[in-house]
Write an enzyme that holds these catalytic residues in place. Structure first.
Site, PDB file in Angstrom:
ATOM      1  CD1 TRP A 101      -4.747 -38.351  30.150  1.00 22.31           C
ATOM      2  CD2 TRP A 101      -3.324 -39.739  29.107  1.00 22.31           C
ATOM      3  NE1 TRP A 101      -5.459 -39.058  29.207  1.00 22.31           N
ATOM      4  CE2 TRP A 101      -4.609 -39.913  28.561  1.00 22.31           C
ATOM      5  CE3 TRP A 101      -2.271 -40.512  28.611  1.00 22.31           C
ATOM      6  CZ2 TRP A 101      -4.880 -40.822  27.535  1.00 22.31           C
ATOM      7  CZ3 TRP A 101      -2.528 -41.421  27.590  1.00 22.31           C
ATOM      8  CH2 TRP A 101      -3.815 -41.563  27.067  1.00 22.31           C
ATOM      9  CG  ASP A 171      -0.436 -33.445  28.903  1.00 17.43           C
ATOM     10  OD1 ASP A 171      -1.109 -32.789  28.087  1.00 17.43           O
ATOM     11  OD2 ASP A 171      -0.505 -34.695  28.999  1.00 17.43           O
ATOM     12  CE  LYS A 195      -7.412 -36.432  24.239  1.00 18.22           C
ATOM     13  NZ  LYS A 195      -6.392 -36.673  25.244  1.00 18.22           N
TER      14      LYS A 195
END
Ligand SMILES: *Cc1c(COP(=O)(O)O)cnc(C)c1O
Length: 360
Positions: A101, A171, A195
């Site tokens: 990511w 993030d 999530k």
């Protein structure tokens, strides 16, 4: 009805109480005669819902007044572009690449300016967090970027990097609200909610006010300019209204559990149950450096691909689902977010012990 223990990395398990409450309000939200899905985002009722969600989030995270809270859409991915578009005033930023990511965010930022990779752990399949105490950060970098919890690899920054005075962007998709956080150490905290908070479709961005300006890169779409969203309290266009409503319920649930300090304690306890067996097992082992272990995503392997596949398949029969590791790592991964009850982790460990006895 039969619910499983869902170890999916995302979209992921939500608190049952929240789902039941949403179910009860599905056809008639508190006497309005309609579902939250059906009501105008400009109406009084919805205004109350989104304002209360923001208030509860501010309380949970103790967000200082000089930070804006934005409820956005487009997934974490869209912010991979929005961050450089809104922040690269000098056309340069420093990226710490600790997983897929972070790498995608770095690559995306490279489309808009000079994204300098100042550290990486790719040499050992992202199985650790590099030492970030004295990095070579360009003086004129507009920000330093991290992915704080690496969902795929199961590592977490337990110490924030030394940014040498630069703004920090994080993030936090897979560790959002898993523990108390000092918001003032960051310039921007953002994450997709699917999530650890709510249904896919919502991204929450917490942004220090001075970063929200008209001075964005040329060509920045109206929707991606943070100021557009901030000036309109996240209601510039139709927001992901139902998703935000569910997030609001999760915030209330978290407050009822005792807030983020209580969640941290609970998450540490749950993770310890799993890491203990990985440290003792003759069959299973964890795949990352102990000091960098995530409390949320726990990858592990047997070392034998066929045995891994068999484990995943047999676990499913026991109601322990979505344990297959990410395709880039293989093996297994148990995501044990806030809403995963301790009982689910205990059941998983009991099954691991039985499986180990049968296969060693
Ligand atoms: C899942 C995930 C993403 C991607 O999220 P999308 O909402 O699908 O764009 C980005 N970063 C992290 C840390 C993630 O876990």
């Amino acid at each position: 009805m039969s619910r499983v223990y869902n170890f999916s990395a995302g979209p992921a398990v939500l608190p049952e109480e929240v789902l039941l409450e949403a179910q009860a309000e599905m056809l008639d939200y508190r006497g309005s005669g309609m579902s939250v899905m059906e009501m105008s985002h400009r109406g009084k009722i919805y205004d109350g819902i989104i304002k209360e969600a923001e208030k509860d989030l501010r309380e949970l995270m103790q967000i200082p007044d000089n930070y804006k809270v934005l409820f956005l859409q487009g997934g974490a991915w869209t912010q991979f572009a929005a961050v450089p578009m809104n922040m690269m005033k000098h056309g340069k930023a420093a990226y710490i690449v600790t997983g897929q990511w972070a790498k995608k965010a770095w690559q995306e930022a490279s489309r808009y300016g000079e994204a300098v990779k100042v550290a990486s752990s790719e040499d050992r399949t992202f199985s650790y967090i590099p030492d970030c105490s004295d990095l070579d950060i360009p003086e004129d970098a507009d920000y330093v970027y991290i992915c704080e919890n690496n969902t795929i690899y199961g590592t977490k920054f337990w110490q924030l990097p030394n940014t040498k005075g630069h703004d920090l962007v994080a993030d936090v998709s897979s560790c959002f609200l898993s523990e108390p956080v000092d918001v003032s150490k960051y310039a921007v905290i953002y994450g997709g909610v699917q999530k650890n908070i709510g249904p896919a479709g919502v991204v929450i961005a917490i942004i220090r006010e001075d970063l929200i300006t008209d001075d964005v890169l040329p060509g920045t779409p109206t929707m991606l300019k943070w100021k557009t969203q901030a000036d309109n309290d996240s209601l510039f266009n139709t927001p992901p209204a139902y998703g935000i409503y569910i997030c609001g319920k999760v915030f209330k649930w978290l407050k009822k559990q005792g807030g983020l300090a209580a969640m941290k304690e609970r998450n540490e306890r749950k993770a310890a149950i799993l890491y203990d067996i990985l440290d003792q097992s003759r069959l299973f082992r964890g795949t990352v450096e102990k000091k960098d272990r995530s409390l949320m995503n726990v990858p592990f392997v047997t070392g034998d691909k066929e045995l891994d596949a068999l484990f995943v398949k047999e676990a499913e029969k026991e109601g322990l689902v979505s344990l297959k590791g990410h395709r880039s790592v293989g093996g297994m991964r148990a995501s044990i977010y806030n809403a995963m009850p301790e009982e689910g982790v205990v059941k998983l460990v009991e099954f691991m012990k039985r499986f180990e006895e049968e296969h060693t």
